[in-house]
Design an enzyme around this catalytic site. Structure first.
Site, PDB file in Angstrom:
ATOM      1  N   GLU A 142     -21.275  -4.190  -9.570  1.00  0.00           N
ATOM      2  CA  GLU A 142     -20.650  -4.061  -8.310  1.00  0.00           C
ATOM      3  C   GLU A 142     -19.535  -5.301  -8.336  1.00  0.00           C
ATOM      4  O   GLU A 142     -19.848  -6.268  -7.991  1.00  0.00           O
ATOM      5  CB  GLU A 142     -21.466  -4.086  -6.965  1.00  0.00           C
ATOM      6  CG  GLU A 142     -20.886  -3.346  -5.886  1.00  0.00           C
ATOM      7  CD  GLU A 142     -20.301  -3.907  -4.759  1.00  0.00           C
ATOM      8  OE1 GLU A 142     -19.124  -4.361  -4.532  1.00  0.00           O
ATOM      9  OE2 GLU A 142     -21.320  -4.362  -3.983  1.00  0.00           O
ATOM     10  N   CYS A 158     -16.140  -7.533  -0.274  1.00  0.00           N
ATOM     11  CA  CYS A 158     -15.920  -6.754  -1.158  1.00  0.00           C
ATOM     12  C   CYS A 158     -14.873  -5.503  -0.739  1.00  0.00           C
ATOM     13  O   CYS A 158     -13.911  -5.069  -1.252  1.00  0.00           O
ATOM     14  CB  CYS A 158     -16.689  -6.347  -2.192  1.00  0.00           C
ATOM     15  SG  CYS A 158     -18.053  -5.501  -1.386  1.00  0.00           S
TER      16      CYS A 158
END
Ligand code: ADP
Length: 461
Positions: free
Chosen positions: A233, A267
């Site tokens: 990720e 993120c």
């Protein structure tokens, strides 16, 4: 704060005041193969339990996490600088959702039976073996839990290498799980990239990583020769598209919240804002009003919305991007002045374009960059003009039209008039260079297991 290694100790430093919070013993790189060997030995027994048995071993940890949530949150806040209330909220969320997460993983990994007239197949979700989980500092409890729980319930044993910025909270979390787990099932490894790389190169079968795109590429390259499974990720450069019919109060509130939350160290932070040229002025004015109301300061103080950057290195990167953009013609609407220590004031830049690094590379700081567009096609083109593809958002009162625009954005998760996260059970997923594989939700949990198909002919009655 950039950590100091002293005499085999990793010292965790509060980025708000530079004071040491505590330290952990660094795991030697040479010692890592032995820890992996021990994890493989432990995997035999752990993997032999049923899914439900493994979940039951872990289940009592929920109550312990709940009773320790305040302490875990305080530690996370001290180590990486997020506001105390947000850090305690993160720990509490993890404790409260722990049992339901176990149930979701067990259900996702249950056998699936398929049959035709002649034979029956069982799809079994078997463990890979040994998993290396390399977890980030920005949500040091949540990301750890989301990486480690599915790996463990699937029957893997785990070597957990938390970020060098947040070793103490990770150690406490692992200690709580280890009150219940058999020895060798969850082993913390402390250190920096050297320890992370040694783990990836060691005899592990699955690597679960959350972090930067650059490090993700290195891990993928190191995992390649052994064809090790990876779940990566990675970062994002999330666009927000504000259409001409958007509710500007709603859009500006979202833009400010999602650009500055956790000092932009998320993120799925909004990193690029494209606004219809006809509403640009009003949108900027509303953003500015809301930004002026934010309180930046010591994360322990009540009412503080923004703490410091996690480290001097992170601050330097953000400030350099802001300065370069301003030198290239961007207009500073708010902020810009670096504060003392590791603080960066919440900053709004207008008149940015894609020639500027700040519109191309992940910033991971409290900066909102606003570029005007003349047509929806141009907005979509700009939104997709990036190698990243994690999250995105589109705001517009006509939901059908906004949803059509959302569907044209090349991202793993797109929100319409809201953030990008899906409802319960949805995966957390990046498109393009924002990820390989994904986690969370039933589809995500299955990536922590090897599918095996076992087929036998039907017995004649
Ligand atoms: P950041 O998000 O701080 O920029 P990175 O993506 O550089 O972080 O690193 C995230 C995590 O990956 C940290 O725990 C770090 O120690 C680890 N790491 C760094 N380099 C490597 C590597 N080559 N292999 C494995 N792990 C690494």
């Amino acid at each position: 704060m950039q950590q100091r290694a002293e005499g085999g100790q990793l010292v965790s430093i509060n980025p708000a005041d530079g004071v040491a919070v505590g330290s952990v013993l660094i795991t030697t790189v040479e010692g890592i193969p032995r820890l992996v060997f021990q994890a493989r030995e432990a995997q035999r027994g752990w993997g032999a339990l049923t899914l439900a048995q493994r979940a039951e071993v872990l289940r009592p940890a929920a109550a312990r996490l709940k009773s320790e949530a305040k302490r875990l949150g305080e530690l996370a806040s001290l180590e990486m600088g997020k506001p105390l209330a947000e850090a305690v909220g993160e720990a509490t969320y993890c404790a409260d959702g722990f049992a339901a997460e176990l149930d979701e993983i067990v259900a996702a990994l249950a056998d699936v039976v398929r049959e035709d007239a002649r034979a029956t197949s069982i799809l079994r979700h078997a463990p890979f073996g040994v998993c290396a989980a390399i977890t980030p500092w920005n949500f040091p409890i949540l990301m750890l839990q989301q990486s480690v729980l599915p790996a463990l319930v699937a029957g893997n044993t785990v070597l957990l290498k938390p970020s060098e910025e947040t070793p103490l909270v990770a150690r406490e979390y692992a200690t709580i799980l280890n009150e219940f787990l058999p020895p060798g099932v969850l082993t913390p490894v402390f250190g920096d990239g050297a320890q992370g790389r040694a783990l990836v190169l060691a005899d592990v079968n699955l690597i679960v990583f959350t972090g930067s795109r650059e490090t993700g590429k290195r891990i993928l390259a190191d995992a390649g020769p052994g064809l090790k499974r990876v779940i990566l990720e990675l970062g994002g450069k999330d666009p927000l598209v504000v259409l001409d019919d958007a509710d500007l109060d709603l859009a500006a509130a979202f833009a400010v919240r999602n650009s500055f939350r956790n000092a932009g160290q998320v993120c799925v932070s909004t990193e690029r804002i494209y606004v219809d040229a006809r509403i640009r002025e009003e949108f900027l004015r509303k953003m500015l009003e809301r930004t002026a109301a934010l309180k930046q300061g010591d994360p322990r103080e009540a009412g503080v919305n923004l703490g410091p950057m996690v480290s001097a290195r992170q601050k330097a990167k953000v400030v350099a991007q802001i300065d370069a953009a301003v030198a290239a013609g961007a207009t500073l609407v708010a902020g810009g002045e670096p504060r003392e220590g590791n603080f960066v004031a919440p900053t709004i830049l207008a008149d940015v374009d894609h020639s500027m690094e700040i519109m191309r590379e992940e910033t991971f700081g409290p900066v909102a960059c606003v570029q005007a567009f003349d047509s929806v096609d141009q907005a979509v083109r700009l939104a997709n003009d990036t190698p990243f593809g994690l999250g995105a958002a589109v705001f517009g009162r006509n939901v059908a039209r906004a949803s059509e625009v959302a569907a044209r954005i090349e991202a793993g998760m797109v929100g319409v008039n809201q953030g990008c996260g899906g409802v319960d059970g949805c995966p957390w997923v990046g498109a393009k260079e924002s990820g390989v594989g994904f986690h969370s939700g039933p589809e995500g949990h299955r990536q922590f297991a090897q599918v095996r198909v076992i087929t036998a002919p039907k017995q004649k009655a």
